[in-house]
Write an enzyme that holds these catalytic residues in place. Structure first.
Site, short mmCIF file in Angstrom:
data_model
loop_
_atom_site.label_atom_id
_atom_site.label_comp_id
_atom_site.label_asym_id
_atom_site.label_seq_id
_atom_site.Cartn_x
_atom_site.Cartn_y
_atom_site.Cartn_z
N ASP A 75 1.02 -1.53 -0.04
CA ASP A 75 -0.13 -0.15 -0.17
C ASP A 75 0.54 1.30 0.39
O ASP A 75 1.71 1.22 0.64
CB ASP A 75 -1.03 0.39 1.73
CG ASP A 75 -2.22 0.52 0.93
OD1 ASP A 75 -1.85 1.94 0.72
OD2 ASP A 75 -3.05 0.56 1.58
N ASP B 205 -3.22 7.09 -2.70
CA ASP B 205 -3.12 6.01 -1.90
C ASP B 205 -3.13 5.13 -3.20
O ASP B 205 -4.71 4.97 -3.69
CB ASP B 205 -4.12 6.53 -1.08
CG ASP B 205 -4.10 5.70 0.17
OD1 ASP B 205 -3.66 4.38 0.13
OD2 ASP B 205 -4.80 5.38 0.99
N HIS C 235 -12.57 5.42 1.55
CA HIS C 235 -12.28 7.21 2.54
C HIS C 235 -12.38 8.01 1.06
O HIS C 235 -11.49 7.44 0.44
CB HIS C 235 -11.51 7.44 3.55
CG HIS C 235 -9.70 6.88 2.95
ND1 HIS C 235 -8.65 7.25 2.24
CD2 HIS C 235 -9.51 5.24 2.58
CE1 HIS C 235 -7.51 7.26 1.90
NE2 HIS C 235 -7.76 5.37 2.18
N HIS D 123 -6.97 9.56 5.19
CA HIS D 123 -8.52 9.51 5.46
C HIS D 123 -9.36 10.71 6.36
O HIS D 123 -10.07 10.81 7.50
CB HIS D 123 -8.27 8.03 6.87
CG HIS D 123 -7.86 7.41 6.07
ND1 HIS D 123 -7.65 5.88 5.65
CD2 HIS D 123 -6.24 7.14 5.50
CE1 HIS D 123 -7.31 4.94 5.48
NE2 HIS D 123 -6.16 5.96 4.88
N GLU E 210 -10.76 0.76 -1.79
CA GLU E 210 -10.18 -0.39 -1.13
C GLU E 210 -10.73 -1.94 -0.38
O GLU E 210 -10.80 -1.31 0.99
CB GLU E 210 -8.84 -0.25 -0.28
CG GLU E 210 -8.89 0.89 1.43
CD GLU E 210 -8.10 1.60 1.83
OE1 GLU E 210 -6.62 1.13 1.44
OE2 GLU E 210 -7.88 2.63 2.44
N GLU F 176 -6.58 -1.49 -4.24
CA GLU F 176 -7.26 -0.60 -3.77
C GLU F 176 -6.37 1.15 -4.95
O GLU F 176 -5.62 1.17 -5.50
CB GLU F 176 -6.18 0.67 -2.36
CG GLU F 176 -6.88 1.88 -2.96
CD GLU F 176 -5.95 2.20 -1.00
OE1 GLU F 176 -5.28 2.01 -0.32
OE2 GLU F 176 -6.68 3.78 -0.69
#
Ligand code: CO
Length: 298
Positions: A85, A96, A156, A164, A189, A283
């Protein structure tokens, strides 16, 4: 809301995605987890960007928030399933994304379930879409493959300087009818497991974040604040990143403990699936459009 710099976001997103591919290619049986973390972080810096958070490499029943320790001796095993990640950052614009490497090939169905759940979730994203409807699509795919989504992890919103932010996008229908808005930046994710579908904190803590300006007493804590405020601001950092400035991990921990007692610090323990089920993750980050979304981590 501040006008989002979508061009910067696309750059940060594409470097994040390249970095995941870079890491995936390095994850092999016998390879060092520390080496993969460091090379992936160096890759992002070589593109002129910073890190939104330390590279997370979480193996098997560990779902997230593990990053290499200072002298981490972990090497990947032949049967490991490895989640990578990664987030690149330009000032306050954050990337992200994540992917899973299945070294034995025994978990192909689990990895596929995470990837297809992510696709199904993204296909449901548009302005006005309800969070629980996105979760329902993700959960449907996962359940149809005979696995469980992790219910206390999810997607998120991604705002300036805040990874987040505000909304939690579930990996199942949690009844939250909050609607997405056009122009919002989000990450989906799905975490998929052979276990119960819940993560709990482990006692391994390598990732921390300053809440804001902090005044501390001990020399260790003051030095820590000085370094972190300058180099990592209020973004997550790894103990490993501080090794150069301190005599030992013990003195870093001493400073961290003082800041934690002052309420100046957040910590992110490595998260483990509570029934020790195996976990896969996929993700992507995307911009919510009127009728669809644009993935930026590609
Ligand atoms: Co994320």
């Amino acid at each position: 809301m501040q006008e989002y710099d979508y061009e910067k976001l696309k750059e940060v997103g594409s470097v994040s995605w390249e970095a995941v591919q870079h890491a995936k290619a390095l994850v092999k049986p016998g390879a060092s987890l520390l080496d993969v973390c460091e090379k992936t972080e160096a890759f992002i810096k070589s593109k002129g960007l910073q890190l939104a958070f330390p590279v997370n490499i979480s193996v098997n029943d560990r779902a997230a928030h593990y990053t290499a320790t200072i002298a981490d001796a972990t090497v990947f095993g032949e049967n490991d399933i490895v989640k990578v990640d990664v987030g690149a950052r330009h000032e306050d614009v954050l990337g992200d994304c994540a992917a899973t490497v299945d070294l034995s090939g025994d978990y192909a169905k689990l990895v596929e379930a995470a990837e297809e759940a992510l696709e199904a979730g993204l296909a449901a994203v548009r302005a006005g879409a309800r969070l629980n409807d996105i979760g329902k699509e993700i959960g449907k795919v996962v359940g149809s493959r005979g696995f469980k989504p992790i219910r206390n992890l999810g997607g998120h919103a991604v705002e300036y300087g805040e990874l987040h932010a505000s909304i939690f996008i579930p990996n199942y229908d949690n009844g939250d009818t909050t609607q997405l808005e056009e122009g919002q930046v989000i990450a989906l994710e799905p975490f998929v497991t052979t276990g119960d579908g819940f993560v709990v904190d482990s006692d391994i803590v390598q990732i921390f974040q300053l809440n804001g300006p902090a005044s501390a007493r001990s020399a260790e804590a003051r030095k820590l604040v000085e370094i972190v405020e300058k180099e990592h601001k209020t973004y997550p950092f790894a103990i490993r990143w501080l090794a150069k400035g301190f005599a030992s991990e013990f003195s870093i921990r001493k400073g961290l403990n003082e800041l934690a007692v002052l309420g100046a610090l957040q910590s992110f323990p490595a998260l483990v699936e509570r029934s020790h089920g195996i976990v896969a993750q996929a993700e992507n980050e995307a911009i919510v459009e009127k009728d669809s979304c644009t993935v930026v981590t590609k």
